[in-house]
Design an enzyme around this catalytic site. Sequence first.
Site, PDB file in Angstrom:
ATOM      1  N   GLU A 180       0.739  -1.284  -0.144  1.00  9.74           N
ATOM      2  CA  GLU A 180      -0.095   0.132   0.013  1.00  9.74           C
ATOM      3  C   GLU A 180       0.799   1.255   0.000  1.00  9.74           C
ATOM      4  O   GLU A 180       0.462   2.096   0.689  1.00  9.74           O
ATOM      5  CB  GLU A 180      -1.086  -0.015   1.260  1.00  9.74           C
ATOM      6  CG  GLU A 180      -2.081  -1.294   1.167  1.00  9.74           C
ATOM      7  CD  GLU A 180      -2.899  -1.209   2.502  1.00  9.74           C
ATOM      8  OE1 GLU A 180      -2.695  -0.217   3.448  1.00  9.74           O
ATOM      9  OE2 GLU A 180      -3.642  -2.056   2.637  1.00  9.74           O
ATOM     10  N   ASN A 201       1.943  -5.066  -2.966  1.00  6.34           N
ATOM     11  CA  ASN A 201       0.634  -5.584  -2.789  1.00  6.34           C
ATOM     12  C   ASN A 201      -0.040  -4.348  -2.460  1.00  6.34           C
ATOM     13  O   ASN A 201       0.294  -3.420  -1.901  1.00  6.34           O
ATOM     14  CB  ASN A 201       0.675  -6.444  -1.475  1.00  6.34           C
ATOM     15  CG  ASN A 201      -0.782  -7.001  -1.444  1.00  6.34           C
ATOM     16  OD1 ASN A 201      -1.318  -7.641  -2.115  1.00  6.34           O
ATOM     17  ND2 ASN A 201      -0.998  -6.959   0.013  1.00  6.34           N
ATOM     18  N   HIS A 212     -10.458  -5.783  -1.903  1.00  5.77           N
ATOM     19  CA  HIS A 212     -11.551  -5.568  -0.776  1.00  5.77           C
ATOM     20  C   HIS A 212     -12.485  -4.882  -1.403  1.00  5.77           C
ATOM     21  O   HIS A 212     -12.595  -3.620  -1.977  1.00  5.77           O
ATOM     22  CB  HIS A 212     -10.914  -4.668   0.325  1.00  5.77           C
ATOM     23  CG  HIS A 212      -9.641  -5.314   0.879  1.00  5.77           C
ATOM     24  ND1 HIS A 212      -9.875  -6.315   2.059  1.00  5.77           N
ATOM     25  CD2 HIS A 212      -8.498  -4.763   1.109  1.00  5.77           C
ATOM     26  CE1 HIS A 212      -8.560  -6.659   2.344  1.00  5.77           C
ATOM     27  NE2 HIS A 212      -7.926  -5.783   1.960  1.00  5.77           N
ATOM     28  N   GLU A 242      -6.274 -10.813  -0.535  1.00  6.03           N
ATOM     29  CA  GLU A 242      -6.876 -10.614   0.613  1.00  6.03           C
ATOM     30  C   GLU A 242      -8.367 -10.447   0.521  1.00  6.03           C
ATOM     31  O   GLU A 242      -9.104  -9.611   0.708  1.00  6.03           O
ATOM     32  CB  GLU A 242      -6.461  -9.380   1.353  1.00  6.03           C
ATOM     33  CG  GLU A 242      -4.889  -9.214   1.617  1.00  6.03           C
ATOM     34  CD  GLU A 242      -4.522  -7.905   2.257  1.00  6.03           C
ATOM     35  OE1 GLU A 242      -5.474  -7.416   2.759  1.00  6.03           O
ATOM     36  OE2 GLU A 242      -3.223  -7.452   2.189  1.00  6.03           O
ATOM     37  N   ASP A 298     -12.075 -10.188  -0.036  1.00  6.16           N
ATOM     38  CA  ASP A 298     -13.406 -10.234   0.722  1.00  6.16           C
ATOM     39  C   ASP A 298     -14.529  -9.292  -0.090  1.00  6.16           C
ATOM     40  O   ASP A 298     -14.062  -8.456  -0.598  1.00  6.16           O
ATOM     41  CB  ASP A 298     -13.405  -9.666   2.101  1.00  6.16           C
ATOM     42  CG  ASP A 298     -12.617  -8.469   2.569  1.00  6.16           C
ATOM     43  OD1 ASP A 298     -12.515  -7.636   1.202  1.00  6.16           O
ATOM     44  OD2 ASP A 298     -11.857  -8.075   3.409  1.00  6.16           O
TER      45      ASP A 298
HETATM   46  C1  XIL Z   1      -5.655  -6.675   8.589  1.00  3.35           C
HETATM   47  C2  XIL Z   1      -5.700  -8.027   9.396  1.00  3.35           C
HETATM   48  O1  XIL Z   1      -6.376  -9.029   8.634  1.00  3.35           O
HETATM   49  C3  XIL Z   1      -6.165  -7.836  10.764  1.00  3.35           C
HETATM   50  O2  XIL Z   1      -6.000  -8.936  11.539  1.00  3.35           O
HETATM   51  C4  XIL Z   1      -5.579  -6.527  11.432  1.00  3.35           C
HETATM   52  O3  XIL Z   1      -6.103  -6.392  12.800  1.00  3.35           O
HETATM   53  C5  XIL Z   1      -5.485  -5.631  10.346  1.00  3.35           C
HETATM   54  O4  XIL Z   1      -5.076  -5.612   9.340  1.00  3.35           O
HETATM   55  N1  XIL Z   1      -4.863  -4.506   4.214  1.00  3.35           N
HETATM   56  C6  XIL Z   1      -3.665  -5.303   4.552  1.00  3.35           C
HETATM   57  C7  XIL Z   1      -4.082  -6.478   5.592  1.00  3.35           C
HETATM   58  O5  XIL Z   1      -2.801  -5.599   3.795  1.00  3.35           O
HETATM   59  O6  XIL Z   1      -2.862  -6.717   6.292  1.00  3.35           O
HETATM   60  C8  XIL Z   1      -4.850  -5.897   6.647  1.00  3.35           C
HETATM   61  O7  XIL Z   1      -5.181  -7.101   7.417  1.00  3.35           O
HETATM   62  C9  XIL Z   1      -6.051  -5.436   6.053  1.00  3.35           C
HETATM   63  C10 XIL Z   1      -6.133  -4.468   4.913  1.00  3.35           C
END
Ligand code: XIL
Length: 363
Positions: free
Chosen positions: A173, A213, A249, A279, A281
């Site tokens: 990021e 990432n 996300h 990641e 969701d």
């Molecule tokens: C999140 C984790 O899943 C949580 O457990 C933590 O408390 C906060 O971070 N982008 C990312 C991740 O790259 O590392 C983040 O993960 C969510 C957003």
Amino acid sequence: MTARRLCASLLLVAAALAGCGADSHMAPFVPDTTNAAPADTVPLRVYGDAGGRFVGAATGTALTMPGDSGAQLRAILVRQFSMLWTGTFMKFDYLRPSRSVYNYTQADSVVAFAQRNRMVVRGHTLVWHQQVPAWVLNGNYPPDTLRAILEEHIENVVGHFKGKLAAWDVVNEAMGDDGNLRSTVWSAIGPDYIEQAFRWARAVDPAVPLYYNDYDIETVNAKSDAVYGLLSDLKTRGVPIDGIGFQFHYTAQAAPSADAIAANFARFAALGLKIQITEADMHVAVQNGFASAADLQVQARAYRDMVNGCLRTPNCNAIEIEGIYDGQAWVSDPTQWGAPVLYDTRMRPKPAYYAVQAALAAR
Ligand code: XIL
């Protein structure tokens, strides 16, 4: 037909009908109701293996959760997934309570669990502006000291996991939402901190694939244009970067089509980069912890399109989800959204699970 299966079928039909509304740009997702077998008869990882792709999940606290719930969660994890990431245990603040202390206990146990169960691990993450410990944030270090702190961190951590990981998110990021590099604690090192991070990592472990990432870069837009510019410049100058991770996300309603994903992935693949979904969701509105049947169908379509975007991209080699079940998954705004992953709060596979399974099977 058992009463349970009848109910399930009726629900699926109702949900499919609910999906026939105004949202015309995506065909309704219709699960295969003719399949009487349990959803997980053929695990996701088997389909992933057949197509040369990892299917992954964030472990959360699944490895240490006590009782039947913990056992069930670990059973799902091992059976369904071939890749995992620790969520928190490899982040700077977790690994480094102080400059001299490295806390590898939890991360090591995740890696050992993966090895026992024929899974690979994504390392996440070496350089990020969040989850940085106070001793770094408030240290008022001059640029050279900060550079030394980051270099020694990367050397120690990459060295510790050398030969054990399938990928490292070296930089996470770094691009701002406005398409300019984010100003962070690390940018005080100087504009070369990103490329240096990759060089330091490669010097310690020449074999582990190194990734950039980020989020909100899954389709062609101003931010992904900026990341494309950044990575293309790094590649041109011989900086050792092997791949790009797309976080995915989304709120399910706003998730991109497979065409939009594949078009964006193609230009990064053309730079010679491997691609991973890191990641994923797909949030939906929840009331009392539950999503509506219609929203679960929208979510299933969103997951299907995401998987298809990857499958259309030869360089895309992993699809990883932000959690195993809805009872323990990161949600950006839990007051409004939830239920983002493939298993519900009772650890039952959701329409999204069937959608991912069907898309992988149809490859
Ligand atoms: C999140 C984790 O899943 C949580 O457990 C933590 O408390 C906060 O971070 N982008 C990312 C991740 O790259 O590392 C983040 O993960 C969510 C957003």
